[in-house]
Design a protein around this motif. Structure first.
Motif, PDB file in Angstrom:
ATOM      1  N   LYS A  85       0.759  -1.302  -0.035  1.00 24.11           N
ATOM      2  CA  LYS A  85       0.020   0.000   0.091  1.00 24.11           C
ATOM      3  C   LYS A  85       0.817   1.331  -0.045  1.00 24.11           C
ATOM      4  O   LYS A  85       0.244   2.355  -0.234  1.00 24.11           O
ATOM      5  CB  LYS A  85      -0.930  -0.018   1.232  1.00 24.11           C
ATOM      6  N   ASP A  86       2.164   1.245   0.508  1.00 27.87           N
ATOM      7  CA  ASP A  86       3.078   2.342   0.507  1.00 27.87           C
ATOM      8  C   ASP A  86       3.158   2.711  -1.054  1.00 27.87           C
ATOM      9  O   ASP A  86       3.983   3.726  -1.146  1.00 27.87           O
ATOM     10  CB  ASP A  86       4.260   1.969   1.102  1.00 27.87           C
ATOM     11  N   PHE A  87       3.175   1.832  -2.000  1.00 27.02           N
ATOM     12  CA  PHE A  87       3.182   2.387  -3.408  1.00 27.02           C
ATOM     13  C   PHE A  87       2.169   3.052  -3.939  1.00 27.02           C
ATOM     14  O   PHE A  87       2.280   3.505  -5.096  1.00 27.02           O
ATOM     15  CB  PHE A  87       3.389   0.945  -4.414  1.00 27.02           C
ATOM     16  N   ILE A  88       1.046   3.245  -3.501  1.00 22.42           N
ATOM     17  CA  ILE A  88      -0.214   3.821  -3.886  1.00 22.42           C
ATOM     18  C   ILE A  88       0.300   5.288  -3.860  1.00 22.42           C
ATOM     19  O   ILE A  88       0.659   6.062  -2.643  1.00 22.42           O
ATOM     20  CB  ILE A  88      -1.400   3.677  -3.074  1.00 22.42           C
ATOM     21  N   LYS A  89      -0.005   6.013  -4.780  1.00 19.27           N
ATOM     22  CA  LYS A  89       0.158   7.639  -4.906  1.00 19.27           C
ATOM     23  C   LYS A  89      -0.256   8.524  -3.818  1.00 19.27           C
ATOM     24  O   LYS A  89      -1.563   7.918  -3.379  1.00 19.27           O
ATOM     25  CB  LYS A  89      -0.003   8.105  -6.223  1.00 19.27           C
ATOM     26  N   THR A  90       0.168   9.354  -3.239  1.00 19.46           N
ATOM     27  CA  THR A  90      -0.297  10.077  -2.130  1.00 19.46           C
ATOM     28  C   THR A  90      -1.464  10.806  -2.492  1.00 19.46           C
ATOM     29  O   THR A  90      -1.649  11.317  -3.686  1.00 19.46           O
ATOM     30  CB  THR A  90       0.864  11.391  -1.583  1.00 19.46           C
ATOM     31  N   GLY A  91      -2.535  10.621  -1.811  1.00 24.36           N
ATOM     32  CA  GLY A  91      -3.877  11.097  -2.163  1.00 24.36           C
ATOM     33  C   GLY A  91      -4.964  10.242  -2.873  1.00 24.36           C
ATOM     34  O   GLY A  91      -5.873  10.655  -3.111  1.00 24.36           O
ATOM     35  N   CYS A  92      -4.343   9.034  -3.157  1.00 28.07           N
ATOM     36  CA  CYS A  92      -5.168   8.075  -3.883  1.00 28.07           C
ATOM     37  C   CYS A  92      -5.408   7.036  -2.961  1.00 28.07           C
ATOM     38  O   CYS A  92      -4.944   6.461  -2.237  1.00 28.07           O
ATOM     39  CB  CYS A  92      -4.544   7.630  -5.197  1.00 28.07           C
ATOM     40  N   SER A  93      -6.465   6.185  -3.500  1.00 29.12           N
ATOM     41  CA  SER A  93      -6.970   4.873  -2.774  1.00 29.12           C
ATOM     42  C   SER A  93      -6.526   3.596  -3.360  1.00 29.12           C
ATOM     43  O   SER A  93      -6.468   2.497  -2.655  1.00 29.12           O
ATOM     44  CB  SER A  93      -8.588   4.892  -2.582  1.00 29.12           C
ATOM     45  N   SER A  94      -5.923   3.755  -4.741  1.00 24.06           N
ATOM     46  CA  SER A  94      -5.497   2.521  -5.381  1.00 24.06           C
ATOM     47  C   SER A  94      -4.508   2.599  -6.357  1.00 24.06           C
ATOM     48  O   SER A  94      -4.443   3.852  -6.882  1.00 24.06           O
ATOM     49  CB  SER A  94      -6.760   1.749  -5.818  1.00 24.06           C
ATOM     50  N   ALA A  95      -3.913   1.595  -6.798  1.00 24.04           N
ATOM     51  CA  ALA A  95      -2.871   1.822  -7.717  1.00 24.04           C
ATOM     52  C   ALA A  95      -3.114   0.617  -8.841  1.00 24.04           C
ATOM     53  O   ALA A  95      -3.449  -0.619  -8.380  1.00 24.04           O
ATOM     54  CB  ALA A  95      -1.559   2.017  -7.198  1.00 24.04           C
ATOM     55  N   VAL A  96      -2.841   0.785 -10.071  1.00 20.80           N
ATOM     56  CA  VAL A  96      -2.917  -0.395 -11.040  1.00 20.80           C
ATOM     57  C   VAL A  96      -1.528  -0.501 -11.878  1.00 20.80           C
ATOM     58  O   VAL A  96      -0.873   0.659 -12.273  1.00 20.80           O
ATOM     59  CB  VAL A  96      -4.010  -0.125 -12.040  1.00 20.80           C
ATOM     60  N   ILE A  97      -0.940  -1.779 -11.860  1.00 19.32           N
ATOM     61  CA  ILE A  97       0.410  -1.781 -12.719  1.00 19.32           C
ATOM     62  C   ILE A  97      -0.197  -2.817 -14.004  1.00 19.32           C
ATOM     63  O   ILE A  97      -0.893  -4.048 -13.593  1.00 19.32           O
ATOM     64  CB  ILE A  97       1.352  -2.635 -11.946  1.00 19.32           C
ATOM     65  N   HIS A  98       0.053  -2.613 -15.113  1.00 21.47           N
ATOM     66  CA  HIS A  98      -0.335  -3.076 -16.345  1.00 21.47           C
ATOM     67  C   HIS A  98       0.761  -3.449 -17.201  1.00 21.47           C
ATOM     68  O   HIS A  98       1.480  -2.710 -17.941  1.00 21.47           O
ATOM     69  CB  HIS A  98      -1.491  -2.454 -17.113  1.00 21.47           C
ATOM     70  N   VAL A  99       1.198  -4.915 -17.263  1.00 21.88           N
ATOM     71  CA  VAL A  99       2.265  -5.127 -17.858  1.00 21.88           C
ATOM     72  C   VAL A  99       1.691  -6.041 -19.072  1.00 21.88           C
ATOM     73  O   VAL A  99       1.101  -7.177 -18.835  1.00 21.88           O
ATOM     74  CB  VAL A  99       3.424  -6.097 -17.140  1.00 21.88           C
ATOM     75  N   GLU A 100       2.118  -5.776 -20.311  1.00 24.69           N
ATOM     76  CA  GLU A 100       1.878  -6.730 -21.574  1.00 24.69           C
ATOM     77  C   GLU A 100       3.351  -7.331 -22.047  1.00 24.69           C
ATOM     78  O   GLU A 100       4.257  -6.747 -22.296  1.00 24.69           O
ATOM     79  CB  GLU A 100       1.344  -6.025 -22.678  1.00 24.69           C
ATOM     80  N   ILE A 101       3.063  -8.659 -22.097  1.00 27.45           N
ATOM     81  CA  ILE A 101       4.151  -9.614 -22.515  1.00 27.45           C
ATOM     82  C   ILE A 101       3.927 -10.563 -23.586  1.00 27.45           C
ATOM     83  O   ILE A 101       2.984 -11.040 -23.996  1.00 27.45           O
ATOM     84  CB  ILE A 101       4.384 -10.708 -21.288  1.00 27.45           C
TER      85      ILE A 101
END
Length: 1058
Positions: free
Chosen positions: A80-96
């Motif tokens: 949860k420390d990777f979530i940007k300050t002021g936001c509630s969630s984060a998304v990582i999208h990687v195409e392989i």
């Protein structure tokens, strides 16, 4: 921070489809990025940007997407420390990309796999999608399977070298860390782990096979029993015949046994009758000896008492004389110093008068003959005299310092001697106390009751025995005489500290008996007798388990035994022995008493007597009584006496050792006093020399001053006046010196007298102390002899009354009984068989009737058992035996085949281990060769040494400008650029030996200068293009020097907004 923008500065790149290559990365509200999408080339990718623009966040996102934990990234503690300050969630999208023959489940995912990881404040999820963007699975196990398929290990620095790992590796000088990096990057760690798992599997298989082989043993045991059964059935007839013969032997063995007894009884009776006069004679001798020793003992005790009183008085006188001698010596020293000062002062004044008279005589001549040349000569002489005075003052100061140091050493040595004398006195006192304890224990050894009150309790028991009709119930006591320890004497000292005061006490049934017992105690002068009133009719107390301390350690109640229930009841009710716990040592006691919080626990005692208890929040620890060395409840006092004798010997040896040390210290003190006296004499001479030089300097100055005066007559008058005053002062100080010398002589005489008295007192004291020690030894010998004589007398009395006379009567009755018994046995044996028939099948061969009876009984039981147990026929038993043998043979052959296969597997494992070692050796050489090849691009040379036994990897780098030829072992000894380039070469050498669809490096060119950076970039690009996999390079520096190409893609992340 606003949305990050990526600016591409490279034209379209060459298409090189390969399974596992990263095509696109999209981040939403991740770290500093609100919305970032970046497309990567299939070959070499450079990502640049200013510090703080979020370059390293791309690598962190890749690590998190492929399952790395937050702490593994070294950027955060939780996801949860990777979530940007002021936001509630984060998304990582990687195409392989998922193309080619190495594709992962292409029938499910197609030519593209999308990994999407969502992070919220409380949870995180992983979703794998196919080429159409449709969700396939959301299990982390599927992601792990895909990562293993593509050989993507984001925690391996050779695959993803983050900014933190890059800096850590560049600064690391630890050879073990480099070895771990190399061992994991080359997959040697994985192969080693696999071989280890196979080895453990083989060990498990060998264990199972051993268990199977063990199952044969019961069958083999049954087979052996069956064989024994067959053998026993064949021996049944033989056993029956043996029983018949043994019965005949038994009948006559009783007769032969009685004959032997009659013969022995006759010899015994003759010997017993011969013992009566001898025993009576010894009784009379021992009785006379006891009377003589008792009279001698009483006389010796009085003598020792007088000697002890005299010794105490002499010691006090000795201390008083030592103090008086010290005071007299101090006064004498003061008088000597005063006389010296007066003498020196008189000598100075005499020399002063002489000098003044000479000045008066020569004053006119010097005034007339004074010239400029003479004045210069006088000034030079004054200067020389002044230098002499200064040198004398310096020497005098040094001597006074040396005198002060020696005086301090003398004082310290005197204090040390006094301290040693006190220690010697302490050892002597303890030696006497231990000897007293030994005498008491030896007395207790003769009669255990005396341990609980001495002779007084014995006298009290005699009075109680005479007056027992006056008591309602006879008193019980002392309590200690009714107790004994269970299972040895281990807890004796602890119990002595716990209930030692109660062991001397007596128990009565009511208050009237208590008053009567107190009167009996007064008759024998036994004051302060402790008396408990308790109901004798109460049975032994039964304590429920919930009222006892819940612990595995023993209580005092559990280690004590008494045949008298009242004694145990008193100790429980009044002493709470069931709540007092015994432990082995101090640490265990503290844990039981204070840490475990055991209910119903009152006190804890260690084996050496230390007491621990807590009352509320207060925790108390009481040390054992040092004087309580022994336990009165011990079954035998021999061990305690031996321990005390050893302690006494130790104390005596310590006293003798300290006496030797004291003599050495006194010799050293005498040497220091001699040196101090010598220094004082030298110091006194130096003072005189300094005074004479000062007077000479003053005379020269006065002469010089008078030579410059215009009127010598006035100077002569003044000098004459000064001479007159000096002579009066000399007369006054001469009288004072005589008076001081008289006082000094008196002080010296007093000191000599006190020293003579002290020496005489010491000599007399030594004789008295020696006499006291000799008297104590004689007393101990007398007590020992008297105790032995009493024991001998009691021994022979007991032998006469309880052994000799009863034995004679018993022997005579036994003889008559045996004669009758012989006739009966002979008549019964003749009925079974005649004595001549016994000779036909052998005599008794010395066997006793009991032995023959036991042998017949065993054979009869065996015959009965075999007859009842073996109902089968002998042929059936033999067929069953053959069947079991065939069954065992089949199993043994099968298990032997299994073991052969396992041995083959073990040998194969050893072959693979050898191959693993050869490959490890090859990789070690290959790594060093490739490392040196990469260093050669900049003109460096180097060597990598890998030690698999010690698990270390050391790097040596030779700089081209180093003329000394010395290699640098620690990369921290290089400059920033040189260290970065050498580390880069080491990393590229490992990349040659590892496989991964993509690789990423962050700030790889840190601390490099421009030349090193240009060489490093060219090296990296050439290596990446030649190696063939996808590469991602992140750097904040300018990359314009990187050559252009269709396989190289450069991208720049926009600068952060303020």
């Amino acid at each position: 921070m606003a949305d990050s923008r990526v600016t591409s500065v490279q034209s379209p790149h060459f298409q090189h489809p390969t399974a596992g290559i990263i095509k696109r990365v999209r981040l939403e509200n991740f770290m500093c990025h609100s919305n970032l999408e970046i497309e990567l080339g299939e070959w070499v990718n450079f990502i640049t940007g200013q510090n703080g623009s979020g370059k390293s966040a791309i690598l962190t996102a890749l690590c998190v997407a492929f399952g790395c934990r937050a702490r593994g990234t070294q950027r955060a503690a939780t996801l949860k420390d990777f979530i940007k300050t002021g936001c509630s969630s984060a998304v990582i999208h990687v195409e392989i990309k998922n193309e080619g023959e190495d594709a992962f489940k292409p029938q499910i995912y197609g030519d593209m796999i999308t990994v999407e990881r969502r992070i919220s404040e409380s949870t995180s999820s992983i979703v794998l999608k196919d080429y159409r963007g449709k969700k396939v699975v959301s299990r982390k196990a599927e992601l792990q399977e895909m990562v293993e398929h593509f050989n993507i290990d984001v925690e391996n620095p050779c695959v993803v070298m983050s900014q933190d790992k890059s800096r850590e590796f560049l600064h690391s000088g630890n050879d073990k860390d480099k070895f771990k990096f190399f061992y994991k990057a080359t997959l040697l760690q994985q192969v080693d782990d696999l071989l280890e798992s196979v080895s453990k599997g083989l060990e498990h298989s060998f264990g199972l096979l051993g268990g199977l082989e063990a199952t044969i043993r019961p069958v083999e045991k049954e087979l052996n029993e069956l064989r024994v059964k067959i053998t026993n059935m064949e021996q049944v007839e033989q056993i029956s015949l043996q029983i018949q013969q043994l019965k005949k032997k038994l009948a006559w063995s009783w007769v032969f046994d009685v004959d032997k007894q009659i013969q022995g009884q006759c010899s015994k009776l003759d010997k017993l009758k011969d013992r009566i006069p001898k025993c009576q004679s010894k009784i009379d001798d021992q009785l006379n000896m006891v009377e003589e020793l008792r009279a001698c003992l009483h006389k010796k005790k009085g003598h020792i008492k007088n000697l002890f009183e005299k010794t105490s008085e002499v010691k006090q006188k000795k201390q008083n004389l030592q103090q008086s001698i010290s005071m007299a010596a101090k006064q004498l020293l003061e008088k000597e110093q005063q006389c010296k000062r007066i003498t020196v002062s008189i000598e100075k004044m005499v020399r002063r008068v002489r000098t003044l008279e000479e000045q008066v005589q020569d004053i006119y001549e010097k005034h007339a003959q004074s010239t400029q040349a003479e004045e210069s000569e006088i000034e030079e002489k004054l200067k020389v005299l002044q230098n002499d005075v200064d040198a004398a003052e310096s020497a005098l100061t040094r001597l006074r310092e040396e005198e002060a140091i020696l005086a301090d050493n003398v004082q310290r040595q005197s204090n040390e001697i006094r301290k040693i004398a006190d220690e010697i006195e302490g050892h002597d006192r303890r030696y006497r106390e231990i000897n007293f304890s030994i005498r008491e224990l030896k007395q207790h050894q003769t009669n255990k009751v005396t341990a609980f009150g001495g002779d007084r309790v014995m006298n009290l028991l005699r009075i109680i025995e005479r007056s027992y009709r006056r008591f309602k119930r006879p008193p019980i006591g002392p309590i200690g005489a009714h107790l004994s320890l269970v299972n040895g004497d281990r807890w004796g000292v602890a119990i002595e500290h716990a209930i030692g005061k109660m062991l001397n006490a007596f128990i009565v049934t009511d208050h009237k008996d208590s008053l009567l017992l107190r009167e009996c105690a007064k008759e024998v002068n036994y004051g302060y007798l402790q008396i408990f009133i308790y109901d004798f009719s109460r049975p032994r107390l039964s304590l429920p388990a919930h009222m006892l301390p819940q612990t595995t350690h023993p209580s005092i109640l559990s280690v004590l035994y008494s045949a008298n229930d009242t004694v145990i009841n008193v100790l429980v009710d009044l002493g709470s022995i069931e709540r007092q716990i015994l432990v082995r040592d101090y640490d265990t006691g503290k844990m039981v008493a204070f840490d475990e919080r055991i209910s119903n626990l009152k006190e804890v005692f260690t084996s050496d007597g230390c007491k621990m208890f807590s009352r509320g929040p207060v925790q108390t620890v009481l040390p054992p009584n040092k004087r309580q060395r022994t336990s009165r409840l011990c079954s035998s006092f021999d061990n305690q006496i031996n321990v005390l004798e050893a302690d006494a010997s130790h104390e005596q040896e310590a006293a003798n050792r300290l006496k030797r040390i004291k003599r050495e210290a006194e010799e050293k003190l005498e040497d220091l006093n001699g040196r101090l006296r010598h220094v004082k004499r030298v110091c006194s001479n130096s003072e005189k020399d300094l005074s004479s030089k000062k007077l000479a300097l003053e005379d020269e100055r006065n002469q010089y001053a008078m030579a410059n005066r215009s009127s010598p007559a006035s100077s002569v008058d003044e000098i004459q006046q000064e001479i007159s005053e000096a002579q009066h002062e000399i007369e006054r100080k001469t009288d004072l010196l005589k008076e001081c010398q008289n006082r000094m002589n008196e002080a010296a005489a007093k000191t000599d007298h006190l020293k003579i008295s002290f020496e005489e007192l010491c000599a007399s004291t030594q004789e008295e102390i020696s006499a006291l020690e000799k008297a104590e030894n004689e007393l101990m010998q007398i007590e020992r002899d008297m105790r032995l004589a009493e024991e001998e007398k009691a021994h022979y009395d007991g032998i006469m009354q309880h052994k000799v006379l009863p034995d004679i009567k018993e022997a005579e009755a036994r003889y008559l009984e045996l004669k009758q018994q012989r006739e009966d046995y002979s008549r019964k044996a003749s009925i079974i068989c005649c004595e001549d028939e016994l000779q036909s099948f052998g005599d008794c061969n010395g066997s006793t009737p009991e032995q023959l009876s036991a042998q017949i009984e065993r054979l009869a039981q065996r015959l009965k058992r075999e007859s009842q147990r073996y109902t089968e026929s002998l042929d059936d038993l033999r067929m069953l035996c053959e069947k079991k043998e065939r069954k065992i043979m089949r199993k043994q052959q099968a298990y032997k085949a299994y073991r052969t296969k396992l041995d083959a597997c073990q040998r194969a494992l050893e072959l693979r281990r050898n191959k693993f070692r050869r490959n490890a050796t090859y990789l070690r050489r290959l790594l060093s060769w490739k490392f040196n090849a990469h260093l050669g691009r900049k003109g460096f040379s180097g060597l990598i040494t890998v030690n698999y036994e010690e698990k270390t990897l050391s790097i040596k780098v030779q700089m081209p400008q180093d003329a000394s030829g010395c290699a640098v072992r620690d990369t921290r000894g290089l400059s920033g650029g040189e260290r970065s380039f050498s580390t880069l070469c080491f990393t590229l050498a490992l990349h040659d030996m590892t496989e991964s669809p993509f690789r990423a490096m962050d700030e790889f060119d840190v601390f490099m200068d421009a030349v090193s950076r240009k060489i490093s970039l060219d090296t990296l690009v050439d290596f990446a293009v030649e190696q063939g996999s996808q590469w991602i390079f992140i750097t904040p520096h300018d990359i314009s020097m990187v050559k252009q190409g269709n396989r190289i893609k450069k991208q720049q992340i926009a600068a952060p907004r303020s």
